[in-house]
Design a protein around this motif. Structure first.
Motif, PDB file in Angstrom:
ATOM      1  N   THR B 112      30.012   0.688  16.641  1.00 52.02           N
ATOM      2  CA  THR B 112      30.678  -0.610  16.779  1.00 52.02           C
ATOM      3  C   THR B 112      32.200  -0.449  16.869  1.00 52.02           C
ATOM      4  OG1 THR B 112      30.986  -1.050  14.415  1.00 52.02           O
ATOM      5  CG2 THR B 112      28.875  -1.674  15.359  1.00 52.02           C
ATOM      6  N   GLY B 113      32.692   0.721  16.527  1.00 49.43           N
ATOM      7  CA  GLY B 113      34.138   0.952  16.586  1.00 49.43           C
ATOM      8  C   GLY B 113      34.674   1.196  17.980  1.00 49.43           C
ATOM      9  N   THR B 116      34.825  -2.112  23.180  1.00 54.50           N
ATOM     10  CA  THR B 116      34.136  -3.407  23.252  1.00 54.50           C
ATOM     11  C   THR B 116      32.953  -3.437  22.282  1.00 54.50           C
ATOM     12  OG1 THR B 116      32.664  -2.886  25.112  1.00 54.50           O
ATOM     13  CG2 THR B 116      34.850  -3.702  25.659  1.00 54.50           C
ATOM     14  N   HIS B 117      32.993  -2.537  21.293  1.00 54.90           N
ATOM     15  CA  HIS B 117      32.094  -2.577  20.144  1.00 54.90           C
ATOM     16  C   HIS B 117      30.645  -2.238  20.452  1.00 54.90           C
ATOM     17  CE1 HIS B 117      35.675  -3.939  18.405  1.00 54.90           C
ATOM     18  NE2 HIS B 117      35.554  -5.220  18.653  1.00 54.90           N
ATOM     19  N   ALA B 173      28.409 -15.161  22.867  1.00 51.78           N
ATOM     20  CA  ALA B 173      29.470 -14.191  22.562  1.00 51.78           C
ATOM     21  C   ALA B 173      29.591 -13.164  23.675  1.00 51.78           C
ATOM     22  CB  ALA B 173      29.182 -13.502  21.231  1.00 51.78           C
ATOM     23  N   ILE B 344      19.215  -5.550   9.731  1.00 45.51           N
ATOM     24  CA  ILE B 344      20.650  -5.867   9.837  1.00 45.51           C
ATOM     25  C   ILE B 344      21.232  -6.115   8.450  1.00 45.51           C
ATOM     26  CG2 ILE B 344      22.305  -7.626  10.613  1.00 45.51           C
ATOM     27  CD1 ILE B 344      20.516  -8.049  13.088  1.00 45.51           C
ATOM     28  N   ILE B 353      28.285  -2.279   7.037  1.00 42.61           N
ATOM     29  CA  ILE B 353      28.298  -2.162   8.504  1.00 42.61           C
ATOM     30  C   ILE B 353      27.447  -3.283   9.077  1.00 42.61           C
ATOM     31  CG2 ILE B 353      27.622  -0.732  10.483  1.00 42.61           C
ATOM     32  CD1 ILE B 353      28.123   1.719   8.636  1.00 42.61           C
ATOM     33  N   PHE B 354      28.041  -4.074   9.976  1.00 39.11           N
ATOM     34  CA  PHE B 354      27.367  -5.238  10.543  1.00 39.11           C
ATOM     35  C   PHE B 354      26.926  -4.891  11.966  1.00 39.11           C
ATOM     36  CE2 PHE B 354      27.987  -9.962  11.911  1.00 39.11           C
ATOM     37  CZ  PHE B 354      26.612 -10.176  11.838  1.00 39.11           C
ATOM     38  N   ASP B 388      27.321  -4.293  17.930  1.00 39.31           N
ATOM     39  CA  ASP B 388      28.008  -5.032  16.887  1.00 39.31           C
ATOM     40  C   ASP B 388      27.359  -6.373  16.532  1.00 39.31           C
ATOM     41  OD1 ASP B 388      31.139  -4.651  15.920  1.00 39.31           O
ATOM     42  OD2 ASP B 388      30.302  -6.640  15.619  1.00 39.31           O
ATOM     43  N   LEU B 390      28.673  -9.054  15.526  1.00 39.80           N
ATOM     44  CA  LEU B 390      29.395 -10.238  15.994  1.00 39.80           C
ATOM     45  C   LEU B 390      28.873 -10.715  17.345  1.00 39.80           C
ATOM     46  CD1 LEU B 390      33.094  -9.463  15.015  1.00 39.80           C
ATOM     47  CD2 LEU B 390      31.716 -11.394  14.236  1.00 39.80           C
ATOM     48  N   LYS B 391      28.151  -9.859  18.062  1.00 43.40           N
ATOM     49  CA  LYS B 391      27.642 -10.253  19.381  1.00 43.40           C
ATOM     50  C   LYS B 391      26.277 -10.921  19.311  1.00 43.40           C
ATOM     51  CE  LYS B 391      29.998  -6.527  21.867  1.00 43.40           C
ATOM     52  NZ  LYS B 391      29.870  -5.590  22.993  1.00 43.40           N
ATOM     53  N   LEU B 393      25.206 -13.077  16.576  1.00 49.06           N
ATOM     54  CA  LEU B 393      25.249 -13.897  15.358  1.00 49.06           C
ATOM     55  C   LEU B 393      24.051 -14.821  15.242  1.00 49.06           C
ATOM     56  CD1 LEU B 393      29.031 -14.883  15.179  1.00 49.06           C
ATOM     57  CD2 LEU B 393      27.790 -13.343  13.647  1.00 49.06           C
TER      58      LEU B 393
END
Lengths: 420, 420
Positions: B112-113, B116-117, B173, B344, B353-354, B388, B390-391, B393
C-alpha cells in the motif's frame, strides 16, 4: 529569560534528549510527560546533547525515520519495538509542475507513501517511542483525521489501547480508517478546537493516557523534523533555497526549519540560506492574516474550509511560525477552497500525485506566491505534500467523472474519445 | 516444442531482455510489442541474458524497483525519464498477526506504500519504460481499478496521454483516483472480462496505444517479479519458506515464483525450498476450483465478490499458477466475502495495516490454510498485501462506526468508554 540548565535525567533513555526547555523563558525541566513551563506556562520543547552525528551513520540506518534516531527524543533501541516504520518517502523532481507554476526547479516531498498515508505517522512514531519510555500504556489524541488514522494504526501495531477523539463532521474515509484498527474512536459534536480543549481536560485527569499532541507534545512534535532531514538528505546533503509548508497548528513548519538549522549546525549540510513559506486555506487563515498585518499575535478564527486537516482556528505554534518565516525571509499566503481543488488537480495531472486538500493548499499557495513575486522563480523550491487524496474525495468528487459511460463496444469508446 | 533461439534484437535497448519466448511451445521472437506466439498462439514472456548480477550492485541502487533494473526488460537509463518510482515498500514483521493466525513467524509485504497504493505501480512502471522504448506514446489499460489508478498516474507524470477502461460498477474511490489525473477514463457497462475483451479489440486496431496488460503484457508482467526480489532482499538475501499470494489473472503469483527462482539461479540467494500458496475469493475462484478438482484447465466463471480487484473470471495465467503451486508443494484456497472483511479487520487490529479486499482475501485464506493444515505453522510465512483499504471502504463501511458520538464533555467520553 535566563536559561536554567538541568543535568540530563537518568530516569529515561530518550537518546540525545537532555531536558525540556521552555520556548518562551528558556527554563529547563527534566525529561517527563510535561508540556507547559512551570515558570511561565510557555510551551516546552526538547533540548539535546547531540554529540557527533555523521552522514555515514545516518546513511547506514534503516529506510524509516529511525535512521535519524540520533537526532530524536527516542531510545536508541527504538526499532526493537513494533512500530509502523514511517518515513523514507519519495522526493520527486517535479519538472512538469515547475513549468506549470513558472518555477525553474520544484521538488515534491510526497508523504502520502507513509503507512497511513500522511506525515502524522512520523510524529506518532516518535510520540509512541517516547510514551513507552515514559511509562504510558494508552495512546490518545484529538484529531482532524490524519492523526486519528496514525494513532489508531500505531497503537494497533504496538498492541496498545487507543482513545481517539474526532469532530463528528469528519470525512467518512478518515472515520473508517480509524475505526478499522479497533481502538476506541469517539466522535465529538464540535469543531477541532472543541475536541482539542476536551483532550486537554482529559489529559489532566488521566495521567496514564498519552495524548500524543497534548501531554507528550514536546516529543511528538520533534517527529516533524524528519521531513526536513529527509528533504536535505535526498537532495544530496544540502538545503533547498525555498520550501512551502502547510500550516495547521504550525508545528510542522517550525520543525522543518529546526531540522534545517540542526543539520547546518551539526555540519551535515552547508549552512546555505533558505526561505520558509507558509500555506493556509482562506477559510482558516489566522497565521496568514497575522503575517500580512504584521502582528506577532495570532487571533483565533472559526474554521470554514474544505481543508479540514488544516482547520485549526487557534494554532498553538502560530507565533513561532511567524518568527521562522520572518527570520528566513519567507512569506505566508492563503487560498480559497476553489483554488485548493485546482491545486489538487494541477499536482495530479502534472506529476501523478493525488494529494488531500492540505496538499492542494500547498500547491495553490505556491502558485499564488509565484504570481505575487514572493517566491523566487529561479530558486529551487520544495513543496510538502503531507496527506492523501483518497482521504478527502468529497472535496474533488463534484469536479471529476469518467469522460463517458459506454456499452462494451470499440466504436462507442472511439466515439467518446472523438467527442472530447 | 523445439525452442528456436533468435539473436538479441539490436533495435531496442531493453536491458537484459533478449527475446520474447512462448510459454507453451518455446518459440522465440525478437523483442517487440507482441504478446501471442505466431506459432501456437501461446502467451509470450521475456527471455533474458542476465550476465553477472551482484548483491552490491542492487544494494547500491535507488530505493525503487529500479535497483533491480538489471533483471527487468527496461533500458539501463530507465531512471532518466519521469516515472512514479514505485517499490521499496515495507516488509513488516507481523508477530501479533502470527499469533492470531497460529503461525510461528509472519512477514507482511505492505505494498500500500506505493505511489497509487497498490502493487500495480510496479508493473506499470516496467510497462511504461518498455513502451517508451518500443515507440508508444499513449498508455492504456482495461482495469478493475488499481491498474486504472496506476496507469493514469504514471501517464500524467510522464506527460503521456492515457486511455483507461473500467467497469462502470467500480468503487467510487477508484473512479475518482483515476479521473483526477486527467487522462481519458471510460466507464464500460460490463464486468472486467467484458472490458478486457474490448481492450483486446482496441489494441488490435490501435497499434500506437500501449495497453499495458494486453499488447505490452510480456514486459508489464515482469514488474511483479520485483515483489519477490524485494521480499528476498528484505529478508536478508534469502527466500521465505511459504508465501501467500492473491490470484486475479494469476500473473503476480507466477512472477513471484519466477523471481525466487531467478535469485536462486543467479546465486543471489541460497536455493532453499519454498512453497507458493494462492488466495481467491469464493465468488471468483476458478483457479482454486481447478486446483481442488485436480484439473489443469481453468474454467471461466462469472465473478460475484466484494474483492473486485481479484474479480477476473477468466484468469489468463491460471494454468501457470496451478503449475507453480503444484511444483512447489503449495495449495490454493478461497474465502467468502464475510471472511474477506474479517481478514481486513484482523490485519488492521493486529498490525495497523489497512488492506483492500484483496488483502482481506490473502489474510483470510492464510487463516483457512493454517486451520486445514496446509500451511505449516512452524514455517516462516510471507503474506502479500497488494492494495489499500481506502480504495474499498464500502466493503467494511457497514461493519465500522465510532464507539459513540458525544457532546464535547469529558464525562460523556468517559461514559462512552465505560459502556464499551
Amino acid at each position: 529569560m535566563t536559561a536554567v540548565s538541568v543535568p540530563k535525567s537518568t530516569s529515561f533513555d530518550l537518546g540525545p534528549a537532555r531536558a525540556l526547555s521552555c520556548r518562551e523563558c528558556g527554563h529547563e525541566t527534566p525529561l517527563a510527560a510535561e508540556y507547559a513551563c512551570i515558570e511561565c506556562f510557555g510551551p516546552l520543547e526538547v533540548a539535546y546533547d547531540f554529540g557527533r552525528v555523521r552522514r555515514e551513520d545516518i546513511e547506514s540506518g534503516p529506510r524509516s525515520i529511525w535512521r535519524y534516531r540520533g537526532l530524536l527524543p527516542v531510545p536508541s533501541n527504538v526499532q526493537a519495538h513494533p512500530n509502523t516504520e514511517p518515513g523514507g518517502t519519495r522526493l520527486v523532481q517535479a519538472d512538469r509542475l515547475a513549468k506549470a507554476l513558472g518555477l525553474r526547479k520544484v521538488w515534491v516531498k510526497d508523504d502520502t507513501g507513509n503507512p497511513t498515508h500522511s506525515f502524522k505517522d512520523r510524529v506518532v512514531g516518535v510520540a509512541l517511542a517516547a510514551a513507552r519510555e515514559l511509562g504510558f500504556k494508552v495512546l490518545a489524541c484529538p484529531s482532524t483525521g490524519n492523526l486519528a488514522n496514525a494513532v489508531a494504526a500505531a497503537a494497533a501495531r504496538a498492541g496498545w489501547d487507543s482513545v481517539v477523539l474526532v469532530p463528528s463532521s469528519l470525512e467518512q474515509a478518515k472515520i473508517l480508517m480509524t475505526a478499522v484498527y479497533d481502538g476506541a474512536l469517539i466522535a465529538v459534536d464540535g469543531n477541532y478546537d472543541d475536541v482539542n480543549r476536551l483532550a486537554q481536560e482529559l489529559a489532566a485527569e488521566h495521567e496514564d493516557w498519552a495524548f500524543v499532541n497534548v501531554n507528550v507534545r514536546p516529543y511528538y512534535a520533534e517527529g516533524s523534523k524528519t521531513l526536513g532531514y529527509e528533504v536535505a538528505e535526498q537532495l544530496g546533503w544540502r538545503l533547498p533555497e525555498q520550501i512551502v509548508v502547510p500550516i495547521a497548528s504550525g508545528s510542522q513548519l517550525t520543525k522543518v526549519d529546526k531540522a534545517f538549522r540542526e543539520f547546518g549546525e551539526l555540519g551535515l549540510v552547508e549552512q546555505t540560506p533558505y526561505r520558509v513559506f507558509g500555506a493556509q486555506a482562506t477559510g482558516c487563515s489566522p497565521v496568514s492574516l497575522a503575517f500580512k498585518e504584521g502582528h506577532d499575535v495570532v487571533r483565533p478564527v472559526r474554521p470554514d474550509t474544505i481543508a479540514r486537516s488544516l482547520a485549526i482556528g487557534a494554532p498553538a505554534d502560530g507565533p513561532y511560525v511567524l518568527d521562522a518565516v520572518r527570520r528566513t525571509g519567507g512569506a505566508i499566503e492563503d487560498v480559497t477552497d476553489e483554488e485548493v481543488v485546482e491545486g489538487i488537480r494541477l499536482l495530479a495531472r502534472t506529476e501523478g500525485i493525488f494529494a488531500e486538500t492540505a496538499g492542494g493548499v500547498t500547491v495553490a499557495t505556491a502558485k499564488k506566491l509565484v504570481e505575487s513575486g514572493k517566491l523566487d522563480p529561479d530558486a529551487e523550491t520544495v513543496l510538502l505534500i503531507t496527506g492523501d487524496g483518497l482521504k478527502t474525495l468529497d472535496a474533488v468528487a463534484h469536479t471529476l467523472a469518467p469522460l463517458a459511460t459506454v456499452p462494451p463496444s470499440a466504436q462507442a469508446v472511439l466515439d467518446a474519445l472523438a467527442n472530447r
